[in-house]
Write a protein that holds these residues in place. Structure first.
Motif, short mmCIF file in Angstrom:
data_model
loop_
_atom_site.label_atom_id
_atom_site.label_comp_id
_atom_site.label_asym_id
_atom_site.label_seq_id
_atom_site.Cartn_x
_atom_site.Cartn_y
_atom_site.Cartn_z
N LEU A 126 0.63 -1.56 0.19
CA LEU A 126 0.12 -0.28 0.06
C LEU A 126 0.53 1.55 -0.09
N LEU A 127 2.16 1.54 0.59
CA LEU A 127 3.49 2.65 1.01
C LEU A 127 3.31 2.72 -0.10
N ILE A 128 4.07 1.94 -1.54
CA ILE A 128 4.37 1.87 -2.55
C ILE A 128 3.93 2.55 -3.43
N PHE A 129 2.34 1.22 -3.15
CA PHE A 129 1.88 2.21 -4.48
C PHE A 129 1.35 3.53 -4.52
N PHE A 130 0.45 3.55 -3.24
CA PHE A 130 1.09 5.50 -2.71
C PHE A 130 1.83 6.34 -3.05
N GLY A 131 2.72 5.74 -2.73
CA GLY A 131 4.16 6.45 -2.67
C GLY A 131 4.83 6.91 -4.32
N GLN A 132 4.57 5.63 -5.42
CA GLN A 132 4.22 5.91 -6.58
C GLN A 132 3.99 6.67 -7.17
N LEU A 133 2.32 6.46 -6.88
CA LEU A 133 1.40 7.07 -7.65
C LEU A 133 1.30 9.15 -7.35
N ALA A 134 1.87 9.50 -6.16
CA ALA A 134 2.41 10.19 -5.98
C ALA A 134 3.56 10.81 -6.78
N LEU A 135 4.77 10.19 -6.73
CA LEU A 135 5.68 10.46 -7.73
C LEU A 135 5.31 10.10 -8.82
N ASN A 136 4.05 9.86 -9.65
CA ASN A 136 3.86 9.61 -10.90
C ASN A 136 3.01 11.40 -11.15
N LEU A 137 2.99 12.04 -10.23
CA LEU A 137 2.00 12.98 -10.47
C LEU A 137 3.13 13.96 -10.92
N ASN A 138 3.88 13.76 -11.46
CA ASN A 138 5.28 14.87 -12.04
C ASN A 138 5.64 14.77 -13.63
N TRP A 139 5.11 13.65 -14.64
CA TRP A 139 5.73 13.15 -15.45
C TRP A 139 4.87 14.55 -16.64
N ALA A 140 4.11 14.43 -17.30
CA ALA A 140 2.48 14.65 -17.74
C ALA A 140 3.03 16.63 -16.71
N VAL A 141 3.16 17.15 -15.97
CA VAL A 141 2.94 17.94 -15.47
C VAL A 141 4.18 18.70 -16.24
N VAL A 142 5.72 17.97 -15.57
CA VAL A 142 6.59 18.65 -16.00
C VAL A 142 7.31 18.71 -17.48
N ALA A 143 6.98 17.61 -18.13
CA ALA A 143 6.53 17.88 -19.73
C ALA A 143 5.75 19.13 -20.38
N ASP A 144 4.60 19.24 -19.60
CA ASP A 144 3.94 20.89 -19.45
C ASP A 144 4.61 21.61 -19.41
N ILE A 145 5.51 21.73 -18.54
CA ILE A 145 6.00 23.02 -18.01
C ILE A 145 6.69 23.27 -19.28
N LEU A 146 8.04 22.67 -19.56
CA LEU A 146 8.42 22.27 -20.83
C LEU A 146 8.51 23.41 -22.60
N LEU A 147 7.05 22.34 -22.48
CA LEU A 147 6.49 23.21 -23.65
C LEU A 147 6.40 24.48 -23.63
N TYR A 148 5.70 24.91 -22.39
CA TYR A 148 5.32 26.29 -22.40
C TYR A 148 5.84 27.50 -21.99
N VAL A 149 6.85 27.15 -21.71
CA VAL A 149 8.16 28.11 -21.67
C VAL A 149 9.64 28.55 -22.61
N VAL A 150 9.34 26.47 -22.84
CA VAL A 150 10.44 27.38 -24.45
C VAL A 150 10.15 27.17 -26.03
N VAL A 151 10.33 28.30 -26.72
CA VAL A 151 9.76 28.00 -28.16
C VAL A 151 9.59 26.80 -28.72
N PRO A 152 8.79 26.98 -29.72
CA PRO A 152 8.85 25.33 -30.30
C PRO A 152 9.86 25.31 -31.39
N THR A 153 10.24 25.98 -31.88
CA THR A 153 12.02 25.76 -32.02
C THR A 153 12.95 25.71 -31.85
N ARG A 154 12.65 24.99 -30.52
CA ARG A 154 13.65 24.77 -29.62
C ARG A 154 13.56 23.75 -28.56
N ARG A 155 12.37 22.92 -28.39
CA ARG A 155 11.68 22.47 -28.02
C ARG A 155 12.32 20.74 -27.56
#
Length: 591
Positions: free
Chosen positions: A410-439
């Motif tokens: 149970l602790l591993i599940f919730f620990g990995q679930l919290a860690l997985n909150l990052n993946w899509a959000v970090v990718a989103d951050i990169l895409l909207y703070v960097v111009v298209p030709t530099r992505r």
């Protein structure tokens, strides 16, 4: 519509560009406050201007998107229009996203197949934890070294062709590596696998960013990135079960190459969208590689989020590689589990990883879209929250694994679930703070940094630390037993302060005795294996380092929140300037 009216409807493009290039600004609440909530950003850049609450505002949003020559250019290239809702996504776009998700899935299946059969690999090649961790490290080193090269190529040449060649390479090297009988050749082919995977991982997210904007981009990225934990989980399951059925761990490495052949054929069928297509910035020209790197280094949001993501990669790499082996050793210490099979542990760990990914990655994307209505700097805060929540959960799982099976899972599940909150959000951050030709370059740079300081070294580092700790535990049997140490910590400190002289004498005596023992039993100790208790406690102490790294990553993301609005504005402004220049060139063509 007259030419004059077209010009007037096109003038607010900076607003549209800012929102299109910034998924976090694409949503707004009708009751979420005024434009004054965001300091130093002009009111025209507020996400509230783009909220389609009724038909009029929806029509306005349509007008703010690229029209005229820009839209005709996209149509002439055979590119579909940019959808703003799921029902508007065309078959070609669904096909592209589906293929990219499929390849990402088998990519991570291949990467963590060995982790599901790691004990068998160690027994076959007769290697210790440090060499076993080196298998993943050499793969990631080659992966991160080649990422900048493919990032440069991905910003300038055909992306489907580059991905197809890369996927074909890692499929071939994975298959050939499964036939290697010496550890030297086996680890060489694992390094070559990293070259092929680097071509895909740096380029695929940029294709999605050129097809979608706003919420649609966030949703598609979430779909793409949940393939990471799901693919990792399937790697454990497919690897362990295939090895069990074939009675040979090498067959576990021969599954993904078969799927990879189909992936290469599918990649060749997808269309390469024009860079900046979704933002309407078709004519943005790529700058020199030196200028790209210089601008990225000055982008504080990008650099700080990359530092935070490096911590995510460090933890994910260490847990993914050593998790099944550590849990197996811990579960085996529980009464009644003496005959537990590692295949079952790897299967359970794989299922937990898959489910945590299926829930955690979309949940991170949903929280991002929901929270930015009230707090426009929410994305890095969500990432920080995930890391700071995951740290105590995974620390508790390391403590509980030898006494409570259900609680550990149970602790591993919730620990990995919290860690997985990052993946899509970090990718989103990169895409909207960097111009298209530099992505693509930014993706490659992030991969280089996050892997160089993250999961390139964490499997080897944890393995090497465990080896040192196991040797210490063998030479000092009284140091074993974490639970007893924690319970008597205050007593030990007090005893050390009161009896400092006696303690020093005792330590010196033990050191002399240990030295004498080593002189007489060196041959035995070189060939003697560590006990299962020593192996478990060695990995346990080494894995505690991941919790500290998670806290450090959370701090990096909190600092990111201080700069992200300014960097969003700067990237959106660059796209808007390019669009205005395009419009001026169309209005005043050179004779």
């Amino acid at each position: 519509m007259s030419q004059k009216h077209q010009k007037q409807s096109y003038q607010p493009l900076p607003t549209a560009a800012a929102a299109m290039d910034n998924p976090a600004m694409s949503q707004s609440s009708s009751s979420g406050g005024s434009n004054d909530d965001v300091a130093n950003i002009p009111p025209t850049y507020s996400s509230q201007q783009l909220m389609p609450s009724d038909s009029d505002s929806m029509e306005e949003a349509r007008q703010l998107r690229p029209t005229g020559a820009t839209a005709n250019l996209a149509a002439g290239l055979g590119l579909p229009p940019v959808p703003t809702r799921l029902s508007a996504v065309g078959r070609s776009q669904w096909f592209t996203v589906g293929v990219l998700c499929f390849v990402n899935l088998i990519n991570y299946m291949d990467r963590f197949t060995i982790a599901g059969v790691l004990k068998d690999v160690q027994e076959d090649f007769k290697i210790g934890n440090d060499s076993a961790g080196l298998l993943q490290t050499v793969f990631v080193i080659s992966y991160m070294i080649c990422a900048p090269v493919f990032g440069y190529l991905g910003d300038r040449y055909s992306r489907p062709w580059i991905m197809a060649v890369g996927v074909a390479l890692w499929c071939t090297t994975t298959l050939l590596g499964s036939y290697m009988q010496s550890f030297g050749w086996f680890i060489t082919f694992r390094a070559l696998v990293g070259i092929g995977e680097a071509s895909y991982s740096t380029i695929a997210p940029t294709i999605i960013s050129d097809l979608f904007v706003n919420d649609m981009r966030s949703k598609m990225l979430a779909m793409f990135y949940f393939a990471i934990p799901v693919g990792s989980g399937m790697g454990y399951i497919v690897g362990s079960k295939t090895a069990h059925l074939a009675n040979n761990w090498r067959w576990a490495l021969r599954v993904t190459p078969i799927l990879g052949v189909a992936a290469v054929l599918l990649i060749m069928l997808i269309k390469d969208p024009e860079r900046g297509h979704s933002e309407g910035s078709h004519s943005m020209e790529a700058t020199s590689y030196r200028q790209d790197i210089k601008e990225l280094l000055k982008n504080r949001s990008f650099m700080l989020s990359t530092a935070g993501f490096t911590c995510v990669a460090f933890v994910a790499g260490a847990l993914a590689w050593w998790g099944p082996s550590f849990i197996f050793l811990g579960m085996k210490m529980q009464p009644g589990n003496e005959n537990i099979v590692q295949d079952d542990v790897a299967f359970n760990f794989g299922v937990i990883t898959m489910v945590a990914g299926l829930v955690g990655v979309p949940l991170g994307s949903f929280l991002s879209q929901y929270m930015v209505k009230r707090y426009q700097s929410a994305d890095p805060v969500i990432c920080a929250f995930g890391l700071l929540l995951s740290a105590p959960l995974l620390f508790g799982a390391c403590l509980m694994v030898s006494s409570n099976e259900l609680g550990t899972y149970l602790l591993i599940f919730f620990g990995q679930l919290a860690l997985n909150l990052n993946w899509a959000v970090v990718a989103d951050i990169l895409l909207y703070v960097v111009v298209p030709t530099r992505r693509s370059t930014a993706e490659a740079f992030q991969i280089l940094i996050s892997h160089a300081l993250g999961d390139a070294g964490s499997p080897y580092l944890v393995g090497a630390m465990s080896e040192v700790i196991m040797k210490h535990l063998r030479n000092h049997p009284g140091a074993s037993g974490l639970t007893n140490e924690l319970q008597s910590m205050s007593q030990v400190v007090e005893s050390q302060l009161i009896n400092a002289t006696d303690l020093a004498t005792k330590v010196a005596s033990e050191a002399i005795h240990s030295f004498q023992t080593n002189l007489t039993k060196t041959a035995e100790k070189l060939t003697e294996q560590f006990t299962e208790v020593e192996q478990f406690e060695g990995l346990q102490y080494a894995l505690f380092s991941t919790s500290f790294v998670e806290v450090l990553g959370g701090i990096f993301f909190l600092f990111t929140a201080c700069f992200i609005l300014k960097d969003k504005y700067k990237a959106a402004r660059s796209v808007a300037d390019a669009q205005e220049q395009q419009q001026q060139q169309r209005d005043n063509p050179i004779a």
